[in-house]
Design a protein around this motif. Structure first.
Motif, PDB file in Angstrom:
ATOM      1  N   VAL A   1      -1.185  25.995  10.825  1.00 54.92           N
ATOM      2  CA  VAL A   1      -1.166  24.545  10.641  1.00 54.92           C
ATOM      3  C   VAL A   1      -0.269  24.190   9.462  1.00 54.92           C
ATOM      4  CG1 VAL A   1      -2.561  22.511  10.060  1.00 54.92           C
ATOM      5  CG2 VAL A   1      -3.445  24.223  11.658  1.00 54.92           C
ATOM      6  N   PHE A   2      -0.439  24.910   8.358  1.00 55.83           N
ATOM      7  CA  PHE A   2       0.419  24.665   7.200  1.00 55.83           C
ATOM      8  C   PHE A   2       1.889  24.872   7.558  1.00 55.83           C
ATOM      9  CE2 PHE A   2       2.967  26.346   3.728  1.00 55.83           C
ATOM     10  CZ  PHE A   2       2.888  25.300   2.821  1.00 55.83           C
ATOM     11  N   LEU A   3       2.188  25.980   8.230  1.00 59.19           N
ATOM     12  CA  LEU A   3       3.581  26.276   8.582  1.00 59.19           C
ATOM     13  C   LEU A   3       4.154  25.227   9.538  1.00 59.19           C
ATOM     14  CD1 LEU A   3       3.366  30.153   9.015  1.00 59.19           C
ATOM     15  CD2 LEU A   3       4.585  28.909   7.199  1.00 59.19           C
ATOM     16  N   HIS A   4       3.326  24.706  10.415  1.00 61.68           N
ATOM     17  CA  HIS A   4       3.779  23.652  11.331  1.00 61.68           C
ATOM     18  C   HIS A   4       4.308  22.459  10.547  1.00 61.68           C
ATOM     19  CE1 HIS A   4       3.824  20.752  14.628  1.00 61.68           C
ATOM     20  NE2 HIS A   4       3.119  19.949  13.858  1.00 61.68           N
ATOM     21  N   TYR A   5       3.548  22.018   9.549  1.00 60.40           N
ATOM     22  CA  TYR A   5       3.971  20.852   8.777  1.00 60.40           C
ATOM     23  C   TYR A   5       5.080  21.204   7.787  1.00 60.40           C
ATOM     24  CZ  TYR A   5       0.089  18.423  10.913  1.00 60.40           C
ATOM     25  OH  TYR A   5      -0.755  17.856  11.837  1.00 60.40           O
TER      26      TYR A   5
ATOM     27  N   ALA B   1      -0.734  17.809  -4.249  1.00 60.86           N
ATOM     28  CA  ALA B   1       0.337  18.383  -3.425  1.00 60.86           C
ATOM     29  C   ALA B   1      -0.184  19.453  -2.475  1.00 60.86           C
ATOM     30  CB  ALA B   1       1.433  18.963  -4.315  1.00 60.86           C
ATOM     31  N   ASP B   2      -1.329  20.046  -2.789  1.00 63.44           N
ATOM     32  CA  ASP B   2      -1.886  21.094  -1.918  1.00 63.44           C
ATOM     33  C   ASP B   2      -2.844  20.507  -0.885  1.00 63.44           C
ATOM     34  OD1 ASP B   2      -3.859  20.440  -3.740  1.00 63.44           O
ATOM     35  OD2 ASP B   2      -4.473  22.509  -4.129  1.00 63.44           O
ATOM     36  N   THR B   3      -2.492  19.355  -0.339  1.00 58.20           N
ATOM     37  CA  THR B   3      -3.280  18.739   0.720  1.00 58.20           C
ATOM     38  C   THR B   3      -2.386  18.459   1.917  1.00 58.20           C
ATOM     39  OG1 THR B   3      -2.898  16.566  -0.275  1.00 58.20           O
ATOM     40  CG2 THR B   3      -4.980  17.636  -0.780  1.00 58.20           C
ATOM     41  N   LEU B   4      -3.011  18.249   3.062  1.00 58.15           N
ATOM     42  CA  LEU B   4      -2.315  17.842   4.280  1.00 58.15           C
ATOM     43  C   LEU B   4      -3.070  16.662   4.880  1.00 58.15           C
ATOM     44  CD1 LEU B   4      -1.741  21.335   5.997  1.00 58.15           C
ATOM     45  CD2 LEU B   4      -0.026  19.968   4.772  1.00 58.15           C
TER      46      LEU B   4
ATOM     47  N   LEU C   1       4.617  20.475  -1.143  1.00 59.91           N
ATOM     48  CA  LEU C   1       5.043  19.082  -1.137  1.00 59.91           C
ATOM     49  C   LEU C   1       5.706  18.712   0.190  1.00 59.91           C
ATOM     50  CD1 LEU C   1       5.581  16.333  -2.516  1.00 59.91           C
ATOM     51  CD2 LEU C   1       7.724  17.333  -3.389  1.00 59.91           C
ATOM     52  N   VAL C   2       6.594  19.570   0.681  1.00 59.56           N
ATOM     53  CA  VAL C   2       7.276  19.303   1.951  1.00 59.56           C
ATOM     54  C   VAL C   2       6.260  19.208   3.081  1.00 59.56           C
ATOM     55  CG1 VAL C   2       8.904  20.221   3.654  1.00 59.56           C
ATOM     56  CG2 VAL C   2       9.450  20.346   1.213  1.00 59.56           C
ATOM     57  N   ALA C   3       5.297  20.133   3.091  1.00 55.99           N
ATOM     58  CA  ALA C   3       4.267  20.099   4.133  1.00 55.99           C
ATOM     59  C   ALA C   3       3.454  18.813   4.054  1.00 55.99           C
ATOM     60  CB  ALA C   3       3.357  21.321   4.005  1.00 55.99           C
TER      61      ALA C   3
ATOM     62  N   ASN D   1       0.846  -1.187   0.000  1.00 52.69           N
ATOM     63  CA  ASN D   1       0.000   0.000   0.000  1.00 52.69           C
ATOM     64  C   ASN D   1       0.878   1.232   0.000  1.00 52.69           C
ATOM     65  OD1 ASN D   1      -2.151  -1.757   0.249  1.00 52.69           O
ATOM     66  ND2 ASN D   1      -2.338  -1.471   2.459  1.00 52.69           N
ATOM     67  N   GLY D   2       0.465   2.259  -0.722  1.00 55.61           N
ATOM     68  CA  GLY D   2       1.279   3.465  -0.764  1.00 55.61           C
ATOM     69  C   GLY D   2       0.469   4.708  -1.082  1.00 55.61           C
ATOM     70  N   ILE D   3       1.188   5.804  -1.237  1.00 60.90           N
ATOM     71  CA  ILE D   3       0.604   7.111  -1.542  1.00 60.90           C
ATOM     72  C   ILE D   3       1.322   7.694  -2.742  1.00 60.90           C
ATOM     73  CG2 ILE D   3       0.408   9.517  -0.735  1.00 60.90           C
ATOM     74  CD1 ILE D   3       0.096   8.387   2.117  1.00 60.90           C
ATOM     75  N   TYR D   4       0.561   8.279  -3.653  1.00 60.55           N
ATOM     76  CA  TYR D   4       1.128   9.037  -4.771  1.00 60.55           C
ATOM     77  C   TYR D   4       0.744  10.500  -4.638  1.00 60.55           C
ATOM     78  CZ  TYR D   4       2.085   4.700  -7.344  1.00 60.55           C
ATOM     79  OH  TYR D   4       2.565   3.469  -7.730  1.00 60.55           O
ATOM     80  N   THR D   5       1.614  11.352  -5.117  1.00 64.08           N
ATOM     81  CA  THR D   5       1.275  12.756  -5.298  1.00 64.08           C
ATOM     82  C   THR D   5       1.906  13.223  -6.600  1.00 64.08           C
ATOM     83  OG1 THR D   5       1.206  14.939  -4.251  1.00 64.08           O
ATOM     84  CG2 THR D   5       3.254  13.678  -4.016  1.00 64.08           C
ATOM     85  N   LEU D   6       1.518  14.397  -7.055  1.00 60.46           N
ATOM     86  CA  LEU D   6       2.001  14.977  -8.308  1.00 60.46           C
ATOM     87  C   LEU D   6       2.642  16.311  -7.982  1.00 60.46           C
ATOM     88  CD1 LEU D   6       1.878  14.757 -11.516  1.00 60.46           C
ATOM     89  CD2 LEU D   6      -0.213  16.113 -11.348  1.00 60.46           C
TER      90      LEU D   6
END
Length: 344
Positions: free
Chosen positions: A290-294, A118-121, A17-19, A3-8
């Motif tokens: 919250v965004f800055l935290h991640y 990529a614009d998700t958390l 992306l880093v967040a 099982n895994g996760i993909y992003t674009l």
């Protein structure tokens, strides 16, 4: 079974992306492999970030990328209304073509996968999503069905009824920014059949604002694969996900009426706003802390300590975001009223 996760992603969305990667590491509940599909060749920062993370890889199957680029090209090149509309608006004749590369996950190494824009958390563990894939082929968790159908399919109702056998079409649409499915869920026979129908005129059902979203919805509906939406079928686990909603924040995790979100989606907020925020400009981004935290979870010393007033360009973008926020207010109200009625 992997099982895994993909992003674009590419370097344009590096901060997001880093967040996202940090939110997965913090909130997934266990280590889950992540694969980044390249949006284009602007990948210097992305490659450097991946090199620092043992469970993150770059998708490098060039044959798969070429296949889905070609698949989408054939669809939209044979859709005259799309070509005319985009040309009049000064857009590319293959508007947002790389967004269709999300489907590269169907050819990757994960047997079951969840796709994140990529614009998700990520806000909570997601094993229950993988488990649902034991029973269904395509799983989502959003309230797109409470929005206007024209954002997915904007053809006349008569043509929609001729195209789709599904009676409750409105209840089956979803947001393409987050979904879960399985490797090779569409056989080559199914894909060939879908492409033939699209090129023969069924592409006319699709809306043009988000080409990948319209096409993915068409493919899921017309292929007949099994489909499940937590936000429609299981309201005990359903939460909102859009940034315009009012959520409670507890230890950098968001809650919707005491239910922990699965994910937060910053759709419609441009990547430049996040870039400028990370450069120290005072951007009005919802759940900014919250965004800055991640974003700076692994490098808190680099997090901006103070913020200066944004440039004129960023102010214009902020105003556009506020305008969009008002537009989606009606959708949010419908969503709240819908949940309240069910609770009665």
């Amino acid at each position: 079974m992997i099982n895994g996760i993909y992003t674009l992603a590419n370097d344009v969305v590096y901060d997001q992306l880093v967040a996202l990667l940090n939110s997965i590491e913090v909130n997934a509940g266990r280590e889950i492999p992540v694969c980044v599909i390249p949006y284009d060749e602007r990948l210097d920062k992305v490659r450097a970030e991946i090199a620092c993370r043992k469970n993150v890889t770059l998708f490098e199957n060039s044959n798969s990328i070429a296949y889905w680029d070609d698949f989408a090209t054939q669809v939209w090149k044979n859709y005259p209304r799309a070509q005319t509309n985009w040309r009049k608006r000064g857009l590319s004749e293959l508007y947002r073509l790389p967004m269709h590369r999300k489907l590269c996950g169907l050819d990757g190494s994960f047997d079951k996968f969840i796709y994140f824009d990529a614009d998700t958390l990520l806000m909570s563990p997601i094993d229950y999503i993988y488990e649902k894939l034991d029973s269904f082929d395509w799983v989502v968790h959003d309230f797109q069905y409470k929005s206007d159908l024209k954002y997915i399919f904007d053809a006349p109702l008569e043509f929609l009824h001729q195209t789709f056998a599904e009676e409750n079409l409105q209840n089956k649409v979803f947001c393409a920014g987050w979904f879960a499915t399985k490797k090779h869920v569409f056989s080559q026979e199914i894909l060939a059949n879908l492409l033939e129908k699209l090129k023969a005129g069924e592409a006319e059902v699709m809306a043009l604002g988000g080409p990948d979203q319209s096409l993915f919805n068409y493919m899921v509906l017309q292929s007949g694969i099994s489909y499940y939406n937590f936000a429609y079928h299981d309201l005990e686990k359903a939460t909102g996900s859009h940034w315009s909603s009012k959520f409670d924040v507890v230890n950098n995790v968001l809650y919707d009426q005491e239910r922990r979100l699965t994910y937060l989606h910053y759709m419609s907020i441009g990547a430049s706003a996040f870039t400028q925020l990370c450069l120290g400009e005072d951007m009005n981004i919802p759940y900014r802390d919250v965004f800055l935290h991640y974003r700076y979870f692994k490098s808190p010393e680099q997090r901006p300590k103070s913020f200066r007033h944004p440039s004129l360009l960023m102010n214009l973008q902020k105003n556009s975001t506020n305008f969009f926020n008002k537009k989606v207010g009606n959708i949010k109200l419908k969503y709240r009223n819908f949940k309240d009625k069910l609770a009665q």
